[in-house]
Design an enzyme around this catalytic site. Structure first.
Site, mmCIF file in Angstrom:
data_model
loop_
_atom_site.group_PDB
_atom_site.id
_atom_site.type_symbol
_atom_site.label_atom_id
_atom_site.label_comp_id
_atom_site.label_asym_id
_atom_site.label_seq_id
_atom_site.Cartn_x
_atom_site.Cartn_y
_atom_site.Cartn_z
ATOM 1 N N VAL A 105 33.933 58.589 105.649
ATOM 2 C CA VAL A 105 33.963 57.471 106.604
ATOM 3 C C VAL A 105 32.550 56.925 106.801
ATOM 4 C CG1 VAL A 105 34.444 56.782 108.975
ATOM 5 C CG2 VAL A 105 36.035 58.290 107.763
ATOM 6 N N ASP B 100 37.993 56.847 114.592
ATOM 7 C CA ASP B 100 39.265 57.489 114.945
ATOM 8 C C ASP B 100 39.505 57.613 116.447
ATOM 9 O OD1 ASP B 100 40.022 57.784 112.286
ATOM 10 O OD2 ASP B 100 39.026 59.728 112.094
#
Length: 244
Positions: free
Chosen positions: A33, A116
């Site tokens: 990420v 997230d």
């Protein structure tokens, strides 16, 4: 009132092109990420610093460190890492650490994205399509990143492959037009005139526009004439014939 205005659709995001050229972006984390966040930031000409133990860097992030594309702090995050940062991107797997980083950012009023955790984000990353100066972002407002990727691919499949080249040429033409009509008061007219060119010319014609064409197109501006691609080439042929 007889005029109908657009309905307000709440729950969206204000999608903008954030100019971060030369700005300092702090990325916390070094995994997949983080690698994506880093690439987006470098593509926007930002200065990137990554805080993460060396053992936590994936191959891509390690490569960018080795190539000195980014700065690297070889340890876990500490609050003073925020000193001098203009934006913070957290991409670590520890929810407690992520929330702690978010709180520190709020105290300093730093814009932050916490991967997230949509509720702890000032902005979201969408699924991006890039073709030169053309950037298309699809956002689901944090609801479904995979769906954003699917929609982005469908959009990309419908775009001609040379769209980016056409946009580059239009950008060059705009600069030439500013030289012809530099006065600020001409701004609305310039914008309308360029818009009419884009609507009249096909994508293929915009791609084919040569430097000579770009010099000829603005010569129609003062007369408020929007020339076709054929008009430009007819004028070019006539000019070449006269000069022989």
């Amino acid at each position: 009132m007889s005029q109908r205005f657009p309905d307000v659709q709440g729950g969206g995001s204000l999608i903008v092109a954030w100019q971060v050229k030369g700005k300092n972006i702090l990325v916390v984390g070094g995994g997949e990420v983080a690698a994506g966040r880093i690439l987006h930031s470098l593509n926007a000409d930002a200065k990137v610093t990554v805080v993460c133990p060396k053992s936590g860097l994936n191959d891509e992030v390690a490569f960018r460190v080795a190539q000195q594309q980014i700065s690297h702090v070889d340890r876990c995050f500490e609050p003073h890492d925020l000193d001098g940062a203009d934006m913070v991107l957290s991409a670590v797997d520890d929810p407690a650490t992520s929330s702690r980083i978010w709180q520190f950012c709020k105290e300093r009023q730093l814009p932050a994205n916490i991967a997230d955790i949509p509720s702890e984000c000032d902005f979201y990353f969408g699924s991006m399509y890039r073709d030169g100066p053309l950037q298309v972002m699809v956002s689901t407002n944090g609801n479904g990143p995979k769906m954003a990727s699917i929609v982005r691919k469908k959009i990309a499949d419908t775009l001609p492959q040379n769209t980016g080249a056409a946009i580059v040429n239009v950008g060059k033409l705009r600069k030439k037009l500013r030289d012809v009509a530099p006065d600020i008061s001409e701004g609305p007219k310039r914008m309308k005139w360029i818009s009419n060119i884009c609507e009249l010319w096909t994508l293929e014609e915009l791609v084919k526009m040569s430097d000579e064409d770009m010099d000829l197109v603005p010569t129609f501006y003062d007369a408020n004439i929007v020339p076709s691609f054929d008009d430009i080439h007819a004028k070019s042929d006539a000019s070449n014939f006269t000069s022989q």
